[in-house]
Design a protein around this motif. Structure first.
Motif, short mmCIF file in Angstrom:
data_model
loop_
_atom_site.label_atom_id
_atom_site.label_comp_id
_atom_site.label_asym_id
_atom_site.label_seq_id
_atom_site.Cartn_x
_atom_site.Cartn_y
_atom_site.Cartn_z
N UNK A 71 10.50 20.82 77.46
CA UNK A 71 11.07 19.62 76.84
C UNK A 71 10.53 19.41 75.44
N UNK A 72 9.25 19.68 75.26
CA UNK A 72 8.61 19.44 73.97
C UNK A 72 8.93 20.52 72.95
N UNK A 73 9.03 21.77 73.38
CA UNK A 73 9.24 22.92 72.50
C UNK A 73 10.57 23.58 72.89
N UNK A 74 11.63 23.25 72.20
CA UNK A 74 12.98 23.70 72.51
C UNK A 74 13.13 25.20 72.27
N UNK A 75 12.49 25.73 71.26
CA UNK A 75 12.58 27.17 70.97
C UNK A 75 12.04 28.02 72.10
N UNK A 76 10.99 27.53 72.75
CA UNK A 76 10.41 28.26 73.89
C UNK A 76 11.34 28.14 75.09
N UNK A 77 11.95 26.99 75.29
CA UNK A 77 12.84 26.79 76.42
C UNK A 77 14.07 27.69 76.35
N UNK A 78 14.51 28.03 75.14
CA UNK A 78 15.69 28.88 74.98
C UNK A 78 15.47 30.29 75.52
N UNK A 79 14.27 30.84 75.35
CA UNK A 79 14.03 32.22 75.79
C UNK A 79 13.32 32.29 77.14
N UNK A 80 13.03 31.15 77.77
CA UNK A 80 12.35 31.15 79.06
C UNK A 80 13.31 31.59 80.16
N UNK A 81 12.79 32.39 81.10
CA UNK A 81 13.61 32.82 82.21
C UNK A 81 13.63 31.78 83.32
N UNK A 82 12.48 31.16 83.59
CA UNK A 82 12.38 30.16 84.65
C UNK A 82 11.64 28.95 84.11
N UNK A 83 12.21 27.75 84.33
CA UNK A 83 11.54 26.51 83.97
C UNK A 83 11.28 25.74 85.26
N UNK A 84 10.00 25.44 85.53
CA UNK A 84 9.63 24.75 86.77
C UNK A 84 9.27 23.32 86.45
#
Length: 133
Positions: free
Chosen positions: A120-133
């Motif tokens: 939520x805080x770092x959108x650039x990281x969320x874009x390339x993440x495979x799984x968000x828990x």
């Protein structure tokens, strides 16, 4: 930078060694400083989920070693509580190396899950993440 909704504990103090979970070339980072950390006199500044840190590369490819890079903590072993009462803990402590302080990641792939608070805080990281828990 958005505020984190969960009650995270700051568990990674200065000089803590943490692994990276991306393909940036760095393998192990040592925490040098925590951006925006406020403490009392004599206490080591510490980082938790979603915090921006500056870290020295301890292990990795030759171009990356002995350089100071910005990174974001995306997993921590110590459990933390979300507003709905759920407690979250991961198997390891992990970070993602950034190109700059704005939040664009240096690697193109993140291995393993990352915390929803960091995404939520770092959108650039969320874009390339495979799984968000």
């Amino acid at each position: 930078m958005k505020a984190i909704k969960a009650h995270t504990s700051k568990v990674l103090p200065h000089y803590a060694q943490i692994e990276t979970c991306d393909n940036s070339g760095a393998k192990v980072l040592k925490v040098v400083s925590v951006k925006g950390a406020k403490t009392v006199k004599g206490r080591y500044p510490a980082a938790g989920i979603g915090d921006l840190i500056f870290a020295s590369v301890v292990k990795g490819n030759i171009q990356m070693r002995k350089t100071v890079v910005p990174a974001v903590i995306v997993r921590q072993k110590k459990e933390y509580r979300r507003p709905d009462g759920m407690r979250i803990a991961f198997e390891d402590n992990a970070a993602v190396v950034l190109k700059d302080e704005k939040g664009s990641p240096k690697g193109t792939l993140i291995k393993g899950p990352i915390a929803k608070e960091a995404a939520d805080r770092w959108v650039g990281i969320a874009k390339i993440a495979s799984i968000v828990v």
